[in-house]
Design a protein around this motif. Structure first.
Motif, PDB file in Angstrom:
ATOM      1  N   VAL A  19      -7.905  10.470  13.067  1.00 15.21           N
ATOM      2  CA  VAL A  19      -9.234   9.873  12.967  1.00 15.21           C
ATOM      3  C   VAL A  19      -9.547   9.215  14.299  1.00 15.21           C
ATOM      4  O   VAL A  19      -8.775   8.397  14.794  1.00 15.21           O
ATOM      5  CB  VAL A  19      -9.286   8.810  11.838  1.00 15.21           C
ATOM      6  CG1 VAL A  19     -10.639   8.123  11.814  1.00 15.21           C
ATOM      7  CG2 VAL A  19      -8.966   9.435  10.501  1.00 15.21           C
ATOM      8  N   MET A  20     -10.671   9.582  14.881  1.00 19.92           N
ATOM      9  CA  MET A  20     -11.084   8.983  16.146  1.00 19.92           C
ATOM     10  C   MET A  20     -12.156   7.936  15.845  1.00 19.92           C
ATOM     11  O   MET A  20     -13.053   8.169  15.035  1.00 19.92           O
ATOM     12  CB  MET A  20     -11.639  10.050  17.079  1.00 19.92           C
ATOM     13  CG  MET A  20     -11.952   9.558  18.448  1.00 19.92           C
ATOM     14  SD  MET A  20     -12.499  10.929  19.461  1.00 19.92           S
ATOM     15  CE  MET A  20     -11.361  10.753  20.794  1.00 19.92           C
ATOM     16  N   ARG A  47      -5.304  -0.261  10.109  1.00 20.95           N
ATOM     17  CA  ARG A  47      -4.867   0.243   8.797  1.00 20.95           C
ATOM     18  C   ARG A  47      -4.969  -0.837   7.731  1.00 20.95           C
ATOM     19  O   ARG A  47      -5.436  -0.578   6.621  1.00 20.95           O
ATOM     20  CB  ARG A  47      -3.436   0.753   8.875  1.00 20.95           C
ATOM     21  CG  ARG A  47      -3.307   2.106   9.485  1.00 20.95           C
ATOM     22  CD  ARG A  47      -1.878   2.561   9.453  1.00 20.95           C
ATOM     23  NE  ARG A  47      -1.772   3.892  10.020  1.00 20.95           N
ATOM     24  CZ  ARG A  47      -0.651   4.418  10.445  1.00 20.95           C
ATOM     25  NH1 ARG A  47       0.476   3.735  10.366  1.00 20.95           N
ATOM     26  NH2 ARG A  47      -0.637   5.626  10.959  1.00 20.95           N
ATOM     27  N   GLU A  48      -4.507  -2.048   8.063  1.00 23.48           N
ATOM     28  CA  GLU A  48      -4.605  -3.161   7.104  1.00 23.48           C
ATOM     29  C   GLU A  48      -6.044  -3.421   6.712  1.00 23.48           C
ATOM     30  O   GLU A  48      -6.350  -3.660   5.543  1.00 23.48           O
ATOM     31  CB  GLU A  48      -4.002  -4.438   7.698  1.00 23.48           C
ATOM     32  CG  GLU A  48      -2.587  -4.669   7.349  1.00 23.48           C
ATOM     33  CD  GLU A  48      -2.114  -6.075   7.736  1.00 23.48           C
ATOM     34  OE1 GLU A  48      -2.929  -6.995   7.907  1.00 23.48           O
ATOM     35  OE2 GLU A  48      -0.887  -6.218   7.860  1.00 23.48           O
ATOM     36  N   ALA A  49      -6.938  -3.388   7.690  1.00 27.13           N
ATOM     37  CA  ALA A  49      -8.361  -3.633   7.424  1.00 27.13           C
ATOM     38  C   ALA A  49      -8.936  -2.557   6.509  1.00 27.13           C
ATOM     39  O   ALA A  49      -9.667  -2.858   5.553  1.00 27.13           O
ATOM     40  CB  ALA A  49      -9.141  -3.700   8.740  1.00 27.13           C
ATOM     41  N   ILE A  50      -8.602  -1.313   6.772  1.00 26.09           N
ATOM     42  CA  ILE A  50      -9.095  -0.210   5.943  1.00 26.09           C
ATOM     43  C   ILE A  50      -8.527  -0.312   4.534  1.00 26.09           C
ATOM     44  O   ILE A  50      -9.264  -0.157   3.547  1.00 26.09           O
ATOM     45  CB  ILE A  50      -8.752   1.148   6.584  1.00 26.09           C
ATOM     46  CG1 ILE A  50      -9.544   1.335   7.879  1.00 26.09           C
ATOM     47  CG2 ILE A  50      -9.038   2.293   5.607  1.00 26.09           C
ATOM     48  CD1 ILE A  50      -9.086   2.523   8.713  1.00 26.09           C
ATOM     49  N   ILE A  62      -4.570   2.522  -1.388  1.00 25.01           N
ATOM     50  CA  ILE A  62      -4.463   3.750  -0.599  1.00 25.01           C
ATOM     51  C   ILE A  62      -3.289   3.582   0.364  1.00 25.01           C
ATOM     52  O   ILE A  62      -3.107   2.514   0.941  1.00 25.01           O
ATOM     53  CB  ILE A  62      -5.769   4.070   0.146  1.00 25.01           C
ATOM     54  CG1 ILE A  62      -5.711   5.454   0.775  1.00 25.01           C
ATOM     55  CG2 ILE A  62      -6.113   3.006   1.164  1.00 25.01           C
ATOM     56  CD1 ILE A  62      -7.054   5.966   1.249  1.00 25.01           C
ATOM     57  N   ASP A  63      -2.495   4.606   0.488  1.00 26.20           N
ATOM     58  CA  ASP A  63      -1.344   4.573   1.400  1.00 26.20           C
ATOM     59  C   ASP A  63      -1.710   5.300   2.678  1.00 26.20           C
ATOM     60  O   ASP A  63      -1.807   6.518   2.692  1.00 26.20           O
ATOM     61  CB  ASP A  63      -0.143   5.233   0.726  1.00 26.20           C
ATOM     62  CG  ASP A  63       1.104   5.207   1.604  1.00 26.20           C
ATOM     63  OD1 ASP A  63       1.188   4.329   2.480  1.00 26.20           O
ATOM     64  OD2 ASP A  63       1.979   6.053   1.386  1.00 26.20           O
ATOM     65  N   LEU A  64      -1.942   4.525   3.726  1.00 30.69           N
ATOM     66  CA  LEU A  64      -2.274   5.133   5.009  1.00 30.69           C
ATOM     67  C   LEU A  64      -1.033   5.243   5.841  1.00 30.69           C
ATOM     68  O   LEU A  64      -0.958   5.692   6.888  1.00 30.69           O
ATOM     69  CB  LEU A  64      -3.331   4.290   5.734  1.00 30.69           C
ATOM     70  CG  LEU A  64      -4.644   4.090   4.986  1.00 30.69           C
ATOM     71  CD1 LEU A  64      -5.568   3.186   5.793  1.00 30.69           C
ATOM     72  CD2 LEU A  64      -5.317   5.406   4.720  1.00 30.69           C
TER      73      LEU A  64
END
Length: 64
Positions: A19-20, A47-50, A62-64
């Motif tokens: 993801v850009m 990632r934490e924010a998403i 969701i597991d990023l």
């Protein structure tokens, strides 16, 4: 019989999407500063924010 070595780049390509993200000039350094202050990399901070926003919006994890 020899086993073919798998590089970490191959592993990333097989298991992750790319993801850009474009942000305004100067904003990246602000995010890096905050992430570092929290002991995180910029990627971990994003990632934490998403994950947090996704959980708030969907009540799912969701597991990023």
């Amino acid at each position: 019989m020899s086993m073919k070595s798998t590089s970490s780049a191959d592993c990333v390509r097989r298991n992750y999407d790319w993801v850009m993200l474009n942000i305004k000039k100067g904003a990246k350094q602000e995010l890096v500063n905050i992430a570092n202050h929290k002991g995180l990399s910029l990627t971990a901070y994003i990632r934490e924010a998403i994950e947090s926003r996704y959980r708030a919006d969907t009540e799912k994890i969701i597991d990023l």
